[in-house]
Design a protein around this motif. Structure first.
Motif, PDB file in Angstrom:
ATOM      1  N   VAL A   1       0.845  -1.203   0.000  1.00 30.73           N
ATOM      2  CA  VAL A   1       0.000   0.000   0.000  1.00 30.73           C
ATOM      3  C   VAL A   1       0.878   1.252   0.000  1.00 30.73           C
ATOM      4  O   VAL A   1       0.584   2.233  -0.691  1.00 30.73           O
TER       5      VAL A   1
ATOM      6  N   LYS B   1      -4.786   4.451  -2.395  1.00 25.74           N
ATOM      7  CA  LYS B   1      -4.309   4.165  -1.037  1.00 25.74           C
ATOM      8  C   LYS B   1      -5.426   4.289  -0.006  1.00 25.74           C
ATOM      9  O   LYS B   1      -5.616   3.414   0.834  1.00 25.74           O
TER      10      LYS B   1
ATOM     11  N   LEU C   1      -8.151   1.570  -0.158  1.00 26.90           N
ATOM     12  CA  LEU C   1      -7.605   0.286   0.258  1.00 26.90           C
ATOM     13  C   LEU C   1      -7.377   0.251   1.766  1.00 26.90           C
ATOM     14  O   LEU C   1      -7.672  -0.742   2.428  1.00 26.90           O
ATOM     15  N   ARG C   2      -6.881   1.365   2.309  1.00 26.78           N
ATOM     16  CA  ARG C   2      -6.606   1.444   3.744  1.00 26.78           C
ATOM     17  C   ARG C   2      -7.879   1.191   4.543  1.00 26.78           C
ATOM     18  O   ARG C   2      -7.901   0.404   5.476  1.00 26.78           O
TER      19      ARG C   2
ATOM     20  N   TYR D   1       1.865   0.097   8.811  1.00 28.41           N
ATOM     21  CA  TYR D   1       1.719   1.146   7.796  1.00 28.41           C
ATOM     22  C   TYR D   1       2.012   2.514   8.413  1.00 28.41           C
ATOM     23  O   TYR D   1       2.706   3.350   7.819  1.00 28.41           O
TER      24      TYR D   1
END
Lengths: 293, 410
Positions: free
Chosen positions: A92, A99, A102-103, A174
Motif C-alpha cells: 500500500v 491508497k 484500500l486502507r 503502515y
C-alpha cells in the motif's frame, strides 16, 4: 513542595484505586482461589487444597493438549499475521493511487466483533448451504467439512483469525512506515542501494519497535482466542481446536468450578508472560533508553 | 444574604425530596409488580409473549422475559443465585441442570408456595422437576416437552422401497443403500464435540441396552453395549455425513440426506413438518429386546429462591403451565407438557405430530440425574469425537471415557 506532592497523589488516587479494584484484587483473588476447591454453587464452603488443582491440571491430557494447541496457534497466527501485515503495508505504501480506499476497506475485518465474525464464517462455511463450498463446487472441489474434519478445523480457525487480524498488523506497520524519514531513502538511492538493501538496512531498523509491538499485542490476543472456537467447534473435533481459554470457560465459568478454573488461568498468565517477557523487556528497555537520551 | 439564600435552597430541596417520596409512595400502590423471567431464547419467549398479557391484566403485573442462549442462561442464573435479592423471579432450566440447581437451592420449593403436582402433566416430564428426581419435592414444572425423534425423508426411502427402520441395524442398512445409490447421504450424525454428539449417540447406546452408570454410579461406557453402539454410530457416519443442526435440518428436509435424529422444533413449525418423523428405533436388531430411546430434553421453569415476589411468581408459573396457556402457546411454537393438550382434538388436527411426540415422551429416557452431568457430558463428548475422527479406536475411546467419567464422579 509537600502540598504539590499531595496534589499529585490526589490526582493519581482514582487511577490507583481503579487499578487495585480491577487488576490487583482480581489477580490476588484468582491466585488464592486456585489453591481451593471453590465451587460457585456451594457458596462459601471452599477449602484450601494446596496445589491439588495444579497437579490435576498438569495430569489432564486435555489441558496439556489445550496448551499445545494454543501455543501452536499463537506461533502460526502471530508470524503469518505479522508477515502478511508487513507485506500489505509495504504494498500500500508503494502504491500511487487508491491508497485511501484500500486502507479503509482492509481494516473492515478487524472492526467486527469476534462473535459476529464467528457467526458469519459459520454460515459461509456451512457444508450444505455455505457460499464457500458452493464456490469450491464450481471448480469441482469439495464439499469440505471445514469445522468437523479433524484435519481442517484447526486450520480453518487459524485462517479466520488471520483474515480478521492481519489488518490490525497492517495498520500499525503502515503507520510506522509513514514515520521513516524520507531523507534516508533518498540518500540510499543516491548511493545506489537496491530495494532489498533499502528494506533490510533502512525500513526494517526503523520499524522494529512497531514490529515488536505488533508481535506483543498479537501474542497476548491469540492466547485469549475464545469466541471463534466456542462458537464454531466447541474445542473439537477430537479436541483439535481446544484452547486454554475454552478449557477455562468450560470448567471455571460453565461448570462453575472456580478454584480449578483459577488454577488454569494462573498457568495461562504464566505462559503469556513467558512468551511476552522478551518483548516487554525490549519495550521497557527501549522507552527507558529514550528517556535517558 | 448569602446565608439566607443557602437556607432557602435547603428548605426547597428538602420539601422537594419529601414531596417526591410522597408522590412515589402514592403511585406505587397502583404500579404493576414486575416479574423478571430468565428464559431460554427463541420460540419459548415468543410463546410466553403470546399469553402473558392475560396474566398481567388479571394480576396488575408486568412480565419481563429475558431470552438467553443456553450456556449464558445457566451462567447468569448460577451467578445470581448467591445474591440475597435475585434479579430473576422465574427461571427456566434445561432438565439435566435440575440436579445441580436443586442441590444448590436455586429454586424455591413449589409445594410451600401452594403449587401442586398436577396429574395432567406427562409423568416423565413432571419427574424432572422433583429433587431428588422422581421422588423428592417439586421445585420446577415442565414448560416445554421436548423429546428427540427420528426424522427421515420419505421420498428418499420410498425411492429405494425402504420402510421406516424399526431397528438400528435397519437404519444402517437403509443408510448404506441410499449412500451407495448416490442419491444423497444415508444418515446425518450430529458429531460436534460436547452436548451435540452425546445427545446424538445416547439413544443408539440405550437401544443397544447400555446405561451410562450402574447403580453405584460407576461408568458403563466401556461395555459390550458401548462398543456395539459406537461401532453402529461410526457405520452411520460411513454411510453419511457429519453436520451441525442447520445443515441436518436442510439436508434431510430437502432430500439430500435420508435420516437423522433431532428435536421436534428443528423440523416442525406451526404444525407443518419439513421432514417425516417417527419414534427413535428402540432395538439394536430385530432379535434384541426393546429399550426406551427417546432422549427427553424438557425445559423446566421454577420460582427463584431469592425472588422478592415468590407468591406472584408461583401464580404466573401455574398460569403459564396451565392447559389453557399451553393450548395458546402451541400455536406460537410452544411445546406442550400436558396430556390434555396433546390429546385435544382441535390441536391434534392441526399439529399432526402430537400423537407421535406424546408417545415418545411417554417412552422417553432422562439423562443420568447427577449434579456432575455437564462434566460427564464434556468428557464423553471429547472421546466420542475422537472415535469418529479416527484419532482413537472404539476400545480406547470408551476406556478413556470410562476412566474420565469415573474420576469426575469420585
Amino acid at each position: 513542595m509537600y502540598s504539590r506532592r499531595r496534589f499529585q497523589w490526589a490526582m493519581l488516587a482514582p487511577v490507583i484505586l481503579l487499578l487495585i479494584g480491577l487488576t490487583v484484587f482480581p489477580f490476588i483473588y484468582t491466585v488464592s482461589s486456585s489453591f481451593t476447591d471453590h465451587y460457585y454453587l456451594a457458596g462459601d464452603s471452599k477449602q484450601f487444597i494446596g496445589i491439588a488443582n495444579y497437579k490435576r491440571l498438569l495430569q489432564d491430557q486435555l489441558f496439556l493438549q489445550a496448551i499445545w494447541n494454543t501455543v501452536k496457534f499463537m506461533l502460526l497466527a502471530v508470524s503469518i499475521e505479522t508477515a502478511l501485515g508487513l507485506a500489505i503495508a509495504l504494498l500500500v505504501e508503494s502504491m500511487r493511487r487508491g491508497k485511501k480506499v484500500l486502507r479503509v476497506s482492509l481494516l473492515i475485518p478487524s472492526l467486527l466483533p469476534p462473535v459476529t465474525v464467528a457467526l458469519i464464517w459459520q454460515m459461509m462455511l456451512s457444508n450444505h448451504n455455505g457460499i464457500i463450498n458452493h464456490l469450491l463446487g464450481w471448480f469441482g472441489a469439495g464439499p469440505f467439512n471445514f469445522l468437523m474434519d479433524v484435519n481442517l478445523a484447526f486450520r480453518t480457525i487459524l485462517f479466520i483469525d488471520i483474515w480478521q487480524w492481519t489488518p490490525f498488523a497492517f495498520l500499525l506497520l503502515y503507520a510506522a512506515l509513514q514515520a521513516v524519514p524520507r531523507s534516508q531513502y533518498e540518500a540510499a538511492r543516491v548511493d545506489g542501494a537496491g530495494k532489498l538493501n533499502i528494506f533490510t538496512h533502512i525500513t526494517l531498523p526503523n520499524i522494529i519497535p512497531t514490529l515488536l509491538l505488533v508481535i506483543l499485542l498479537r501474542t497476548i490476543d491469540t492466547f485469549r482466542l475464545f469466541d471463534k472456537v466456542n462458537i464454531l467447534t466447541g474445542g473439537g473435533p477430537a479436541n483439535s481446536t481446544m484452547t486454554v481459554t475454552q478449557y477455562i470457560y468450560r470448567h471455571g465459568v460453565f461448570n462453575l468450578q472456580v478454584g480449578y478454573g483459577a488454577a488454569a488461568s494462573v498457568i495461562m498468565v504464566a505462559l503469556v508472560l513467558a512468551f511476552t517477557v522478551f518483548y516487554i523487556k525490549r519495550s521497557i528497555g527501549g522507552s527507558e533508553q529514550d528517556g535517558h537520551r | 444574604m448569602k446565608k439566607r439564600m443557602v437556607a432557602l435552597v435547603s428548605i426547597v430541596t428538602a420539601v422537594s425530596i419529601m414531596a417526591g417520596c410522597q408522590s412515589s409512595s402514592s403511585t406505587s400502590a397502583n404500579e404493576p409488580t414486575k416479574l423478571v423471567i430468565a428464559a431460554r431464547g427463541g420460540t419459548h419467549v415468543t410463546a410466553m409473549e403470546a399469553v402473558k398479557e392475560t396474566f398481567e391484566q388479571e394480576h396488575n403485573a408486568q412480565i419481563e422475559i429475558l431470552g438467553l442462549e443456553a450456556a449464558d442462561l445457566k451462567q447468569k442464573v448460577s451467578l445470581d443465585s448467591t445474591s440475597k435479592n435475585g434479579a430473576y423471579d422465574l427461571i427456566m432450566a434445561d432438565d439435566p441442570w435440575m440436579p445441580e440447581f436443586g442441590e444448590a437451592g436455586i429454586f424455591a420449593n413449589l409445594s410451600e408456595l401452594g403449587v401442586e403436582a398436577d396429574a395432567d402433566f406427562e409423568e416423565s416430564s413432571l419427574a424432572l422437576g422433583k429433587h431428588p428426581y422422581e421422588t423428592g419435592d417439586l421445585y420446577a414444572l415442565p414448560f416445554a416437552g421436548n423429546v428427540q425423534l427420528f426424522f427421515y425423508n420419505k421420498e428418499l426411502l420410498d425411492k429405494h422401497s425402504l420402510s421406516v427402520p424399526q431397528t438400528w441395524e435397519e437404519v444402517v442398512n437403509a443408510a448404506n443403500t441410499i449412500q451407495a445409490s448416490g442419491d444423497g447421504a444415508g444418515y446425518v450424525i450430529r458429531g460436534q464435540q460436547g452436548n451435540p454428539i452425546v445427545s446424538d449417540f445416547l439413544p443408539i447406546f440405550w437401544a443397544h441396552g447400555g446405561q451410562v452408570f450402574d447403580d453405584n454410579w460407576n461408568a458403563q461406557l466401556d461395555s459390550e453395549a458401548g462398543r456395539k453402539a459406537l461401532d453402529t454410530y461410526i457405520n452411520l457416519l460411513a454411510a453419511g455425513v457429519n453436520y451441525e443442526q442447520t445443515d441436518i435440518v436442510s439436508s434431510v428436509s430437502e432430500g439430500r440426506a435420508a435420516m437423522a435424529l433431532g428435536w421436534p422444533s428443528w423440523f416442525i413449525s406451526e404444525g407443518k413438518a419439513s421432514a417425516n418423523y417417527a419414534p427413535i428405533p428402540s432395538k439394536a436388531s430385530a432379535s434384541d429386546a426393546e429399550a426406551s430411546t427417546g432422549m427427553i430434553g424438557n425445559w423446566m421453569m421454577g420460582v427463584a429462591a431469592n425472588s422478592e415476589n415468590k407468591e406472584l411468581a408461583a401464580k404466573f408459573l401455574t398460569f403459564i403451565t396451565s392447559s389453557e396457556s399451553q393450548k395458546v402457546m402451541a400455536q406460537h411454537g410452544g411445546v406442550p407438557t400436558r396430556k390434555s393438550v396433546y390429546l385435544d382434538s382441535e390441536l391434534s388436527a392441526k399439529f399432526e405430530h402430537f400423537p407421535v411426540q406424546l408417545e415418545a415422551l411417554q417412552n422417553s429416557v432422562a439423562r443420568p440425574r447427577t449434579t456432575k452431568w455437564s462434566l460427564v457430558e464434556e468428557a464423553l463428548g471429547a472421546e466420542l469425537s475422537a472415535a469418529i475422527a479416527g484419532t482413537k479406536s472404539i476400545e480406547d475411546a470408551l476406556a478413556s471415557a470410562n476412566h474420565a467419567i469415573n474420576q469426575i464422579m469420585q
